[in-house]
Each structure stands twice: as C-alpha cells, then as structure tokens.
Write an enzyme that holds these catalytic residues in place. Structure first.
Site, short mmCIF file in Angstrom:
data_model
loop_
_atom_site.label_atom_id
_atom_site.label_comp_id
_atom_site.label_asym_id
_atom_site.label_seq_id
_atom_site.Cartn_x
_atom_site.Cartn_y
_atom_site.Cartn_z
N ALA A 63 0.86 -1.18 0.00
CA ALA A 63 0.00 0.00 0.00
C ALA A 63 0.90 1.24 0.00
O ALA A 63 2.06 1.16 0.39
CB ALA A 63 -0.88 -0.02 1.24
N GLY A 102 0.57 -5.11 0.66
CA GLY A 102 -0.55 -5.11 -0.28
C GLY A 102 -0.17 -5.74 -1.62
O GLY A 102 -1.02 -6.32 -2.29
N GLU A 105 -0.50 -9.25 -1.19
CA GLU A 105 -1.94 -9.56 -1.10
C GLU A 105 -2.59 -9.58 -2.49
O GLU A 105 -3.51 -10.35 -2.73
CB GLU A 105 -2.62 -8.54 -0.18
N GLU A 125 4.06 -5.69 7.00
CA GLU A 125 3.25 -4.66 7.68
C GLU A 125 3.61 -4.52 9.15
O GLU A 125 3.57 -3.44 9.72
CB GLU A 125 1.76 -4.99 7.54
C1 3H9 Z 1 0.59 -2.38 3.35
O1 3H9 Z 1 0.80 -2.83 2.26
C2 3H9 Z 1 -0.72 -2.50 4.06
C3 3H9 Z 1 -1.73 -3.33 3.33
O2 3H9 Z 1 -1.78 -4.62 3.86
C4 3H9 Z 1 -3.06 -2.65 3.55
C5 3H9 Z 1 -4.03 -2.85 2.45
C6 3H9 Z 1 -5.39 -2.24 2.74
N1 3H9 Z 1 4.63 3.52 0.05
O3 3H9 Z 1 13.27 1.84 0.32
P1 3H9 Z 1 13.71 2.58 -0.89
C7 3H9 Z 1 9.39 4.95 -1.27
S1 3H9 Z 1 1.78 -1.54 4.20
C8 3H9 Z 1 5.11 4.73 -0.25
O4 3H9 Z 1 14.73 3.63 -0.74
P2 3H9 Z 1 14.87 0.19 -1.97
C9 3H9 Z 1 10.48 5.24 -0.28
O5 3H9 Z 1 10.03 6.09 0.74
C10 3H9 Z 1 3.16 -1.50 3.10
N2 3H9 Z 1 6.41 4.96 -0.55
O6 3H9 Z 1 14.15 1.60 -2.08
C11 3H9 Z 1 11.53 5.88 -1.15
O7 3H9 Z 1 11.15 7.23 -1.37
P3 3H9 Z 1 12.27 8.35 -1.51
C12 3H9 Z 1 3.88 -2.79 3.07
C13 3H9 Z 1 7.22 3.92 -0.58
O8 3H9 Z 1 15.11 -0.24 -3.35
C14 3H9 Z 1 11.39 5.13 -2.47
O9 3H9 Z 1 10.07 4.55 -2.44
N3 3H9 Z 1 5.06 -2.66 2.28
C15 3H9 Z 1 6.78 2.62 -0.27
O10 3H9 Z 1 15.99 0.26 -1.01
C16 3H9 Z 1 12.40 4.03 -2.65
O11 3H9 Z 1 12.37 3.20 -1.51
C17 3H9 Z 1 6.25 -2.32 2.83
O12 3H9 Z 1 6.36 -2.14 4.00
C18 3H9 Z 1 5.42 2.43 0.05
N4 3H9 Z 1 4.92 1.23 0.32
O13 3H9 Z 1 13.78 -0.78 -1.31
C19 3H9 Z 1 7.40 -2.20 1.87
N5 3H9 Z 1 7.85 1.78 -0.35
O14 3H9 Z 1 13.06 7.98 -2.70
C20 3H9 Z 1 8.10 -0.90 2.06
C21 3H9 Z 1 8.90 2.53 -0.71
O15 3H9 Z 1 11.47 9.61 -1.63
N6 3H9 Z 1 9.17 -0.68 1.13
N7 3H9 Z 1 8.53 3.83 -0.84
O16 3H9 Z 1 13.07 8.28 -0.23
C22 3H9 Z 1 10.35 -1.32 1.17
O17 3H9 Z 1 10.58 -2.19 1.99
C23 3H9 Z 1 11.42 -0.87 0.22
O18 3H9 Z 1 11.08 0.42 -0.23
C24 3H9 Z 1 11.62 -1.76 -1.02
C25 3H9 Z 1 12.62 -1.08 -1.99
C26 3H9 Z 1 12.19 -3.11 -0.56
C27 3H9 Z 1 10.33 -1.98 -1.76
#
Ligand code: 3H9
Length: 679
Positions: A63, A102, A105, A125
């Site tokens: 999400a 998400g 999911e 999450e």
């Molecule tokens: C969820 O899904 C709840 C659902 O169950 C509910 C459904 C109803 N959203 O980390 P990076 C941005 S909760 C918004 O440096 P990497 C991040 O801030 C979510 N922004 O890259 C950064 O911005 P900036 C569950 C996001 O290659 C840029 O993207 N998912 C999100 O080192 C690059 O990110 C997670 O918890 C997001 N979801 O790693 C996964 N994700 O450049 C969270 C990233 O401005 N994300 N951004 O600083 C991660 O773990 C890592 O970002 C990922 C890439 C592994 C994907």
C-alpha cells in the site's frame, strides 16, 4: 493525469501492467487502474485469462504508506481483490523484485503466482506497526498453512522465490528475462480449468490440528516482540484463519488492522520508515553527485573496532588492507575476525565458502605504504587527538590523491584532524558502533570542509555494507554520545540524591532500552580508564575499582553477579554511594520512578533540540535514526524526538522546569508555539 495502469492484449490473455515508479506502491490511482483493468478483463468475452505484472524495479511493494492516516479514497484494495478472485478466468501474478504487503496480497488474490528466481515475497506490515489489511492474514494461511504463514505475518521478513515455491506460495519459478512470456504461457495452460481460490483453501488445518504452534512461536520470538502490539495482533489474525470462516476471519483482520492503524506505535514506526530513508539524503548535496569509486578499503587498527569495521566491507565483497604496528596484534585481530565469521557459519548464517571468500580478500600488513592504493582508509586507533593527527599526517603522505580518509572517532574534532592533512575536503568521520559488524548505525561526521562527493560516496557505501547512516556536524560526542552524556549526567546525579541505582536501570529497561547505564558500566568494565591507584578515590567509579568491583568480569561491579550472570543489587555499593553523598553534602531522599524517567529522558530531548538549533543534525528524524539504531531506543516509540512530540513538548518543558533542569530557548519557543519536532 494518465493512469499508471495500462492493459495490453496478447491473444486471448489480457496483461494488466502497472508503471508507477519507484516501487509501484498501491496508491489510489494504481488501485483505480487495477480495478478498471480487472473490470475490462471480466467484461470482455474474448479475454480468457489475465496476467498482472509491473514495470520498473519491482512488483507492487505494498500500500502507499504516504496515504495512511488520510481519509480513504476508493476503490479499496480488498474489494478489488475480491472481485478479481471471484472470476472464473484464471488470473496470474507475474512477480519480480519484491511483492510486499498489499503487493503480496494482490498476488494472493490471484489464482496463480509465478515469479523470477530473484523475486521476494512478504508481508512486512508488522514492521510498520500494522498487520496486512487486504485479507493477507486470511488468504496466506489457507494456501501455505498456519505454521509457514506465522513468521511471514508476525515477523515480516520477506522470503525468496525458492522458499515461496517450497511452501506453495508460488506455483512456478520462471525465467529471469522472460517473466511476461512465461506468465502468459502459464495462464493459457490454465484456461478451461476450475480456478483455485486462496480464500477457499484449507491448508490452515495444521493450525487447527496443532494449536501449540502459536505458543511455540510466542516462546521463540517473545524477546523480539517485546513491547510491540502488531505481532500479537498478527498471531491473533493467523489463529482466526484456522478457527473461523473466511468471511469472519476477514472481519477480524479488519478490526485488528483498524485499531493498529490509529495507534501511536504504528505512527511511530511509519515515521521511522521515512526517517531512515530521509537520513540518507543530504540537503545541499544533489542526488546525482558523481561518486568516488571505492574498490578497496584500508583499515588502521586490528582491535575489536577495526576488525569489526573491516568485516562489514569484506562481507560486502570489498577487499580490505588492514594495518597494525605489531605482528602479534595483527595476527590476534585477523584471528578474531575469522573466529567471528566461523561462529556465524556455525549458526547457519553463512556457508564455509562465504567465510573463506570474505577472509580471502583481507590483506593484513605492517606497512603504511600498503595503503597507498586504497580508495577509502578508515582509522580505528586509540582515541587521542595527537595520535589521530599523527596517523592522518602519515596517511596524507602515503595514500593516493582523491582517496577518502576517515576517522572512527566517537567524539574528537574532525576539523582539527582534517587540518593535519593537505586534503581536508577528503576527510570525514565514520563513527561505527560496537560491535561494528553487527550494529546498524553509522554516524557520518561532516567536517567544515568535507566535500559533497565524499559525503555522497560514504552515504551510498553505508547502504552497501548494510548500515543505516545519519549525518552529524562536528560537536563533542556528535549526535548520539552528546545526548547520551546528558542521560549519564542525570543517572549519576540521581543516585547521589538517593535514587536506587537499580531503579535507574530498571526505569530504562521498563522503557524497553536493552540495558541501563549501570548494567552497561558493569558489562563494559568499570576499570576502563582507571588510574589503578586504590588509595586515590574521588569518584564512585574509583571507589568501586578500589574495592575490586571491576564489573561483570570480576563477578561484581555495581551489582553482584551469580554464575548465570544474574545481577543483584549490592549493599556494599549502596553504602559507597551513600558515603559519597554525605561527603559531598548531598541529602538523600526517596526518588520515584516517574522522576527518574523524566530526568533521564527529558534532558536528552533538550539536547536534541540544541543539536537541531545549531544545525548539527539536518532534521529531527535523523536524531531518531541515530538513537534507534545506535543506542536501542525502542523503535515503537519512534525515537526521542518523535516520542517528545507524542507526549507534547509543553509537557517536556514543564517536566524540565519542575526538576530545575535547563531548557534551551529553542525547545521552550517550540513548546510555547505548540509546535512539534517531526512532521
Ligand atoms: C501495506 O501494504 C498494508 C496493506 O496490507 C493494507 C491494504 C489495505 N509507500 O526503500 P527505498 C518509497 S503496508 C510509499 O529507498 P529500496 C520510499 O520512501 C506496506 N512509498 O528503495 C523511497 O522514497 P524516496 C507494506 C514507498 O530499493 C522510495 O520509495 N510494504 C513505499 O531500497 C524508494 O524506496 C512495505 O512495508 C510504500 N509502500 O527498497 C514495503 N515503499 O526515494 C516498504 C517505498 O522519496 N518498502 N517507498 O526516499 C520497502 O521495503 C522498500 O522500499 C523496497 C525497496 C524493498 C520496496
């Protein structure tokens, strides 16, 4: 604005493609595009199967976290996934990169999942203080069973494609370069067959047959979960998948999700998610700054610190030349590094080939000249300005031009060290925390003359070696130790005024710090820096040393220790402290735990405010990153500055005033204006 989702026809298969960089987060426009794509597929009789995939570096990474806390805008992800899953046309998720939260999911809502070998899947999450909210906790156990689902939901670490295949989360591993084509072929092969729906699966039966798995899981992970609300909710949700109907389970998940979403813990952990990423950015250093290639690292000092620092680079495949002055110290240092690696291998976290690989790129040396071709040299020698200046003077002579010279000092003036060289622009502080191969934090100290490309290079490098970096300006103790000294000052003062020293430790333990200051002293050794003259006693520490109370290693320090290293408060120490207080004329009184907590923590917040005011930290959230990663400040409170915001800056100021402690103008003004440190 054009939709980030497009559809493409490949014969009788509709491919729904998301192109929303950087990570295809499932924000409103993505959800809307996805819902429309599914509607298109279902409404068109000539479409017989559907493939969902993403452009760019990853499948949906979850999400959109930036939308959390704002009023929800439709379509909702759960509804979209329900419509998709109900279809009789096979829907295939084609996964690359990271299918997280998400995103995972979405994949679970599809009838089939194929992935490239490098893909990872997970429900992280819980790391944001949440549980999945689009039926992930209900669909996952119904395909892989409660036992395999539990760690994925309640610990949240992603799993590689191979593991996902072995537990039945994905159906097929496909070619790294042919994801779309392979997914289409897979989808075509399923046309005309009844579709499997995760919501109808019954692999959850192992959770019903063996309810003990939940207790076993708690017993195994209890320490990690301590203080966090989300893991317990996650366990409850997975339990529900085994004991309730799908519809009831989804309702239960929603209740738990909604409660967590509005909690301070989740707000704190989401704050930290963005804080960690913000800390890696330096305001006046452009993101596209050309980096200095770092192919070889030099390390001076093969002690605990030097060895630990070197291991970070070796583990990341970067060759290290390690310098010591004496052969036996060098051998001892490299021997310890090997032992540490071998211990890791014994615990199954490394293969013996990896151990040899890391040790094979280490070059021990006794010659300064061998550092000449290093791109970065880090000194980890004795904390003494004259010693450091001498080392930097020598490095300046032998190391090639354009190489970065770094000091691992924890409090000395980087500008003064830089002035001992003819290239102050290339000098930077890299403050690692002990044990340096384990602790996540890297405090990057920016000298007055440190160049932008040097900073950009070390920030990038920090990620490569698995560290979380934050930048500090030059001030005594930098961000972390400067704030720690305020806490330590109060801890010492409190025991002089009559607080039990074990209460001081316990207050911090209750706050979920891993250790209190007096336990820490015992662990590190009270005799560090002691002058070794038992007849000269001017401080409590010196009195403890004179009494042979050197800490855990002597079986007694502030505490008495039994064989299992369990601590008990000592009457001897209590009377040593009381004697000191009498000598100093400090009256002793009973001090409540509330007072102890306020006096330990509020002065740290005030010091953080000063650090911000002086521009020694770029942003309040950097301070939180330092304290969470370097000093064990509990993540679920968001770090000292976010925590201060949650209790209210006016309350912090009132507390400091009440205890007659100083309040900076910066903090007082912010409190009076009703402002916060963090967004
Ligand atoms: C969820 O899904 C709840 C659902 O169950 C509910 C459904 C109803 N959203 O980390 P990076 C941005 S909760 C918004 O440096 P990497 C991040 O801030 C979510 N922004 O890259 C950064 O911005 P900036 C569950 C996001 O290659 C840029 O993207 N998912 C999100 O080192 C690059 O990110 C997670 O918890 C997001 N979801 O790693 C996964 N994700 O450049 C969270 C990233 O401005 N994300 N951004 O600083 C991660 O773990 C890592 O970002 C990922 C890439 C592994 C994907």
């Amino acid at each position: 604005m054009p939709s980030p989702i497009r559809t493409e026809r490949r014969d009788n298969v509709l491919v729904i493609v998301s192109d929303d960089p950087p990570v295809n987060a499932l924000g409103q426009t993505v959800r809307e595009g996805l819902a429309k794509g599914i509607e298109e597929a279902l409404g068109d009789d000539s479409v017989e199967a559907v493939v969902i995939r993403c452009d760019g570096r990853t499948f949906f990474a979850g999400a959109d976290i930036t939308e959390f806390g704002k009023p929800p805008e439709g379509p909702s992800l759960p509804e979209t996934l329900d419509t998709m899953e109900a279809s009789d046309k096979p829907v295939v998720a084609a996964i690359h990169g990271t299918a997280l939260g998400g995103g995972c999911e979405v994949a679970l809502g599809c009838h089939y999942r194929v992935a490239v070998p490098s893909a990872k899947l997970g429900l992280p999450e819980v790391k944001l203080g949440l549980i999945p909210g689009a039926a992930g906790t209900q669909r996952l156990p119904r395909i892989v069973g409660a036992q395999a689902a539990l760690p994925m939901v309640a610990v949240g670490n992603p799993i590689p494609a191979s593991k996902a295949k072995s537990i039945g989360l994905i159906d097929e591993i496909v070619g790294e370069g042919s994801l779309e084509a392979d997914a289409i072929a897979f989808a075509k092969s399923k046309i005309g067959q009844p579709v499997p729906r995760s919501s109808e699966g019954n692999a959850n039966q192992d959770g019903v047959r063996n309810p003990d798995i939940f207790d076993e899981f708690r017993a195994k992970n209890g320490r990690k979960m301590r203080g966090f609300d989300a893991p317990n909710a996650a366990i409850e949700a997975v339990k529900a998948a085994g004991s309730m109907s799908y519809a009831e389970g989804v309702k239960k998940e929603r209740e738990l999700f909604t409660t967590l979403m509005s909690s301070t813990q989740s707000a704190a952990m989401r704050h930290y998610f963005f804080a960690e990423r913000a800390a890696n950015k330096i305001d006046d250093v452009p993101a596209d700054t050309a980096l200095i290639p770092v192919k070889k690292v030099g390390l001076i000092g093969a002690g605990t610190m030097g060895g630990g620092i070197a291991m970070n680079f070796l583990s990341a495949g970067i060759p290290v030349t390690m310098l010591e002055m004496k052969r036996d110290a060098l051998d001892r240092g490299t021997g310890t590094m090997r032992k540490n690696y071998e211990n890791t291998a014994e615990r199954g976290r490394m293969t013996s080939e990896q151990v040899e690989g890391a040790m094979g790129i280490l070059t021990p040396t006794l010659e300064y000249g061998d550092l000449a071709d290093c791109d970065l040299v880090i000194e980890a020698v004795y904390e003494n300005m004259d010693v450091k200046k001498e080392v930097f003077g020598k490095l300046d002579e032998v190391v090639k031009d354009g190489a970065i010279l770094a000091s691992n000092t924890s409090y000395l003036d980087i500008d003064e060290i830089a002035a001992a060289t003819g290239r102050p622009g290339y000098v930077v502080g890299l403050h690692f925390f002990s044990p340096a191969n384990i602790m996540k934090l890297l405090e990057v100290v920016r000298g007055e003359k440190t160049r932008g490309d040097v900073l950009a290079t070390v920030m990038k490098l920090s990620k490569k070696i698995g560290k979380v970096a934050a930048v500090s300006g030059v001030c005594p103790g930098f961000i972390g130790n400067r704030m720690l000294s305020k806490r330590q000052e109060q801890a010492n003062q409190l025991i002089m005024e009559g607080a039990n020293y074990w209460d001081v430790d316990d207050v911090l333990l209750d706050f979920d710090f891993p250790m209190g200051p007096f336990q820490m002293g015992d662990l590190a050794g009270i005799d560090i820096g002691w002058h070794r003259d038992p007849s000269k006693v001017t401080t409590i520490r010196e009195a403890l040393c004179a009494a042979g109370r050197f800490g855990q290693k002597a079986g007694k320090g502030y505490y008495d220790y039994d064989e299992a290293r369990q601590r008990t408060p000592s009457d001897e120490v209590k009377s040593i402290i009381a004697d000191f207080a009498t000598k100093e004329g400090t009256p002793q009184r009973n001090i409540s735990k509330d007072e102890i907590r306020e006096r330990l923590l509020y002065p740290m917040v005030d010091e953080g405010a000063k650090i911000l005011d002086e521009g020694m930290a770029q942003r309040a959230s950097d301070i939180d990153v330092v304290w969470i990663n370097g000093y064990g400040w509990p993540l679920y409170t968001g770090g000292p500055m976010f925590w201060a915001d949650t209790i209210g800056l006016d309350n912090v100021v009132a507390g400091l005033d009440k205890h007659d402690l100083s309040v900076s103008d910066y903090l007082r003004k912010k409190a009076e204006a009703g402002k916060r440190f963090t967004a």
